[in-house]
Design a protein around this motif. Structure first.
Motif, PDB file in Angstrom:
ATOM      1  N   ASN A   1     -13.794  60.657  78.645  1.00  0.00           N
ATOM      2  CA  ASN A   1     -12.421  61.106  78.446  1.00  0.00           C
ATOM      3  C   ASN A   1     -11.418  60.068  78.945  1.00  0.00           C
ATOM      4  OD1 ASN A   1     -13.637  64.347  79.279  1.00  0.00           O
ATOM      5  ND2 ASN A   1     -12.975  63.703  77.251  1.00  0.00           N
ATOM      6  N   ILE A   2     -11.714  59.466  80.106  1.00  0.00           N
ATOM      7  CA  ILE A   2     -10.818  58.447  80.650  1.00  0.00           C
ATOM      8  C   ILE A   2     -10.804  57.215  79.748  1.00  0.00           C
ATOM      9  CG2 ILE A   2     -10.409  56.911  82.629  1.00  0.00           C
ATOM     10  CD1 ILE A   2     -11.679  59.087  84.399  1.00  0.00           C
ATOM     11  N   TYR A   3     -11.961  56.870  79.215  1.00  0.00           N
ATOM     12  CA  TYR A   3     -12.077  55.736  78.292  1.00  0.00           C
ATOM     13  C   TYR A   3     -11.223  55.973  77.045  1.00  0.00           C
ATOM     14  CZ  TYR A   3     -14.512  52.162  75.469  1.00  0.00           C
ATOM     15  OH  TYR A   3     -14.820  51.066  74.688  1.00  0.00           O
ATOM     16  N   ASP A   4     -11.304  57.177  76.465  1.00  0.00           N
ATOM     17  CA  ASP A   4     -10.506  57.517  75.279  1.00  0.00           C
ATOM     18  C   ASP A   4      -9.014  57.481  75.602  1.00  0.00           C
ATOM     19  OD1 ASP A   4     -12.800  57.822  73.797  1.00  0.00           O
ATOM     20  OD2 ASP A   4     -12.902  60.003  74.061  1.00  0.00           O
ATOM     21  N   LEU A   5      -8.634  57.956  76.795  1.00  0.00           N
ATOM     22  CA  LEU A   5      -7.232  57.943  77.206  1.00  0.00           C
ATOM     23  C   LEU A   5      -6.721  56.513  77.336  1.00  0.00           C
ATOM     24  CD1 LEU A   5      -4.686  59.426  78.190  1.00  0.00           C
ATOM     25  CD2 LEU A   5      -5.679  59.442  80.490  1.00  0.00           C
ATOM     26  N   ALA A   6      -7.557  55.627  77.901  1.00  0.00           N
ATOM     27  CA  ALA A   6      -7.173  54.225  78.051  1.00  0.00           C
ATOM     28  C   ALA A   6      -6.956  53.570  76.689  1.00  0.00           C
ATOM     29  CB  ALA A   6      -8.236  53.473  78.845  1.00  0.00           C
ATOM     30  N   LYS A   7      -7.817  53.862  75.720  1.00  0.00           N
ATOM     31  CA  LYS A   7      -7.670  53.292  74.380  1.00  0.00           C
ATOM     32  C   LYS A   7      -6.400  53.803  73.717  1.00  0.00           C
ATOM     33  CE  LYS A   7     -11.203  52.802  71.672  1.00  0.00           C
ATOM     34  NZ  LYS A   7     -12.395  53.095  70.855  1.00  0.00           N
ATOM     35  N   GLU A   8      -6.085  55.084  73.927  1.00  0.00           N
ATOM     36  CA  GLU A   8      -4.851  55.642  73.366  1.00  0.00           C
ATOM     37  C   GLU A   8      -3.618  54.944  73.933  1.00  0.00           C
ATOM     38  OE1 GLU A   8      -4.822  59.813  74.121  1.00  0.00           O
ATOM     39  OE2 GLU A   8      -6.681  60.193  72.997  1.00  0.00           O
ATOM     40  N   ASN A   9      -3.739  54.480  75.167  1.00  0.00           N
ATOM     41  CA  ASN A   9      -2.614  53.811  75.822  1.00  0.00           C
ATOM     42  C   ASN A   9      -2.618  52.287  75.613  1.00  0.00           C
ATOM     43  OD1 ASN A   9      -1.277  56.083  76.991  1.00  0.00           O
ATOM     44  ND2 ASN A   9      -2.922  56.223  78.504  1.00  0.00           N
ATOM     45  N   GLY A  10      -3.448  51.818  74.684  1.00  0.00           N
ATOM     46  CA  GLY A  10      -3.391  50.413  74.300  1.00  0.00           C
ATOM     47  C   GLY A  10      -4.354  49.482  74.983  1.00  0.00           C
ATOM     48  N   THR A  11      -5.301  49.990  75.772  1.00  0.00           N
ATOM     49  CA  THR A  11      -6.268  49.108  76.440  1.00  0.00           C
ATOM     50  C   THR A  11      -7.191  48.455  75.409  1.00  0.00           C
ATOM     51  OG1 THR A  11      -6.280  50.337  78.523  1.00  0.00           O
ATOM     52  CG2 THR A  11      -8.229  49.024  78.030  1.00  0.00           C
ATOM     53  N   GLN A  12      -7.331  47.144  75.503  1.00  0.00           N
ATOM     54  CA  GLN A  12      -8.283  46.429  74.657  1.00  0.00           C
ATOM     55  C   GLN A  12      -9.661  46.514  75.292  1.00  0.00           C
ATOM     56  OE1 GLN A  12      -8.161  42.069  74.593  1.00  0.00           O
ATOM     57  NE2 GLN A  12      -8.424  42.078  72.369  1.00  0.00           N
ATOM     58  N   THR A  13     -10.645  47.032  74.583  1.00  0.00           N
ATOM     59  CA  THR A  13     -11.976  47.211  75.145  1.00  0.00           C
ATOM     60  C   THR A  13     -12.729  45.881  75.190  1.00  0.00           C
ATOM     61  OG1 THR A  13     -13.051  47.642  73.020  1.00  0.00           O
ATOM     62  CG2 THR A  13     -12.030  49.531  74.155  1.00  0.00           C
TER      63      THR A  13
END
Length: 570
Positions: A534-546
């Protein structure tokens, strides 16, 4: 006039090659501006304390380069100063001087013409060495000067080429037996063999050397750019002597073969000071030895050289500049976490801030930083060290690794009381650090208040620029992996292999990263104990480049391959 810390370029050497006659080395260095009177005073005290020559003391203190001192001494002795990187070494000359003698006297045979043998020497005044060489070779010795770093490197490299490892193995097999005294003698083939193995690892920039016993053979493998490569197979009969020599060097108990042991070797080759952490482990067919190589004299890592994308690098620098809080770097063993921490420390103002570290081991010496080595045997763990360190009035603390609940709790409390804490944690991705710390007993509300950023990383091998080739249908490759190409046309490359990269297709490694800044957008996720997904998905929604996206971007830039990215991330 050359600069005081000049490295002795062509212009510098022209000036120092012919100094005034009969002037002391120290007077020449003072007159030419290489050292100051206060530096000379410190060097003289160091000379008296250690028993070194004054030139050695000045170089060791870092006041003057080795080449400048060698040039002055050579000019005074009316000897030629040569650059061994530009000299062709005669095979006939090498064969005239035994390796043990060359190593003992720090000299290298260069050429032989008629009755004259030309040798490069660190100390052209060493009449004992010259006399011994004349008696051994029955030649007239012409001594030329070379810096110690260049000479040691050229000596090991040229004698290694002249005498392959297989020939040294044959010498050991043909010997009637190896005595304990021979395990410490430079003339022993076992000593030579260990030197060749370690030297090969250092020259090839490997991170680990494995000595693996078997039923009839012993295998030598080395880890280069994260991948194991077999180097040599040897008869198992030399196993005991080889391992005994390594254990002597590492100050381990040679007689103990039933229990695991740890040791350390400080090895110098061509000016590099390499620390080898040695581990022995009893196995079915004898002791397994693993040596991890840590180049303590190497250039300190810089943040801009690690491979951060522009966006991720900006986020990481923002986190480092925070007035307080924890910055975590995550990833598996060997993913470059410590290198990232050292690079981050390079961004810290150590003049106006009090900076400490707790490390295991200390890999780089950092100016202006008080560094402490962890020693579990005497109770100096990360937890106990951090507790004591907090009484030393720190501003910034580097904790090599958060291994347990005590260290985690102390780190969070330090962050909440105005300290910057940098550390590492073993998780698969950045998002996984949050539930991991909560599992260690950290209260979620404290974690959200103290955590500034989490970085996750892996290391991918970089394509060899000499042999990489474009692949056909690059767009189809991305489509088969369900990857959306950011630009058109799409280019990808493949690893081929050539003499420059030892036929691997790769040279060196670079990081791929994901950076999560913990701000108010993560409050509910942290306090609500969300899982890593869930935290990973939230980070991606906020623009984090994986990490995967960063790796694909580097593949499209020709830095690495799609296969490398898939290997380390998927």
């Amino acid at each position: 006039m050359p600069t005081p810390n000049g490295l002795g370029g062509v212009g510098d050497l022209t000036q120092v090659a012919s100094p005034p006659r009969k002037k002391r080395l120290t007077d020449q260095l003072l007159e030419m501006g290489y050292i100051s009177p206060s530096q000379l005073d410190l060097a003289l005290r160091e000379k008296d304390r250690t028993g070194k020559y004054i030139g050695e003391a000045i170089v060791d203190l870092g006041f003057v380069s080795q080449r400048v001192v060698t040039a002055l001494l050579a000019g005074y002795a009316e000897a030629e100063l040569i650059n061994l990187h530009q000299v062709k070494i005669s095979r006939l000359a090498l064969q005239a001087v035994p390796y043990a003698m060359a190593k003992r006297f720090k000299l290298l045979p260069i050429s032989m013409e008629g009755e004259q043998l030309t040798v490069a020497m660190v100390d052209v005044y060493n009449v004992v060495a010259i006399d011994a060489l004349e008696k051994a070779t029955h030649k007239i010795i012409n001594a030329v000067a070379a810096t110690e770093n260049e000479l040691v490197e050229a000596l090991e490299l040229n004698y290694a080429r002249e005498t392959p490892i297989s020939d040294v193995v044959d010498q050991i097999m043909n010997a009637k037996g190896i005595t304990e005294a021979e395990l410490e003698s430079d003339e022993s083939p076992v000593v030579r063999l260990v030197d060749q193995i370690i030297g090969l690892g250092i020259r090839n920039h490997v991170t680990d050397i494995h000595i693996e016993p078997g039923v009839k053979t012993m295998r030598i493998r080395m880890r280069l750019d994260g991948v194991m490569h077999e180097e040599v197979l040897m008869p198992s009969q030399i196993q005991l002597a080889l391992i005994a020599r390594i254990k002597i060097m590492a100050k381990m108990d040679v007689t103990e073969k039933r229990m695991p042991q740890d040791g350390r070797i400080q090895y110098a080759l061509a000016g590099k000071k390499v620390d080898l952490r040695v581990s022995s482990l009893p196995t079915q067919h004898g002791e397994s030895i693993v040596m991890r190589l840590l180049d303590s004299s190497g250039e300190k890592p810089k943040l801009e050289d690690l491979g951060f994308s522009e966006a991720s690098g900006a986020l990481f620098k923002k986190a480092i500049s925070a007035p307080h809080g924890i910055i975590l770097v995550t990833g598996p063993t060997g993913s470059g976490k410590s290198t990232t921490l050292y690079a981050a420390m390079g961004e810290i103002d150590t003049v106006h801030r009090s900076v400490f570290t707790l490390e295991d081991p200390i890999e780089y010496d950092m100016a202006g930083v008080r560094q402490t080595q962890i020693n579990d045997e005497v109770g100096m763990s990360f937890g106990s060290g951090l507790r004591s360190l907090l009484r030393q009035d720190p501003d910034v603390i580097l904790v090599g690794e958060i291994r347990d609940s005590e260290t985690a709790s102390l780190a969070v409390r330090a962050a909440l009381t105005g300290h910057v804490v940098l550390s590492t944690l073993h998780t698969n991705n950045a998002a996984g650090a949050i539930p991991r710390l909560i599992d260690m007993g950290i209260e979620p509300f404290m974690l959200h208040a103290g955590l500034v950023a989490v970085v996750a990383q892996r290391l991918v091998r970089k394509l060899c620029p000499s042999c990489k080739q474009d692949i056909e249908n690059a767009a189809d490759v991305l489509q088969s992996l369900a990857i959306q190409a950011p630009t058109s046309p799409v280019r990808l490359w493949k690893a081929v292999g050539c003499e420059h990269c030892n036929q691997t297709g790769y040279q060196g490694r670079q990081g791929i990263y994901e950076v999560i800044l913990i701000d108010e957008r993560f409050h509910d996720a942290v306090v609500g104990r969300f899982d890593a997904r869930n935290i990973y998905d939230l980070a991606k929604e906020n623009g984090t480049q994986t990490m995967f996206e960063d790796g694909i971007a580097k593949a499209l830039q020709g830095i690495t391959t799609i296969e490398e990215v898939m290997r380390v991330v998927k």
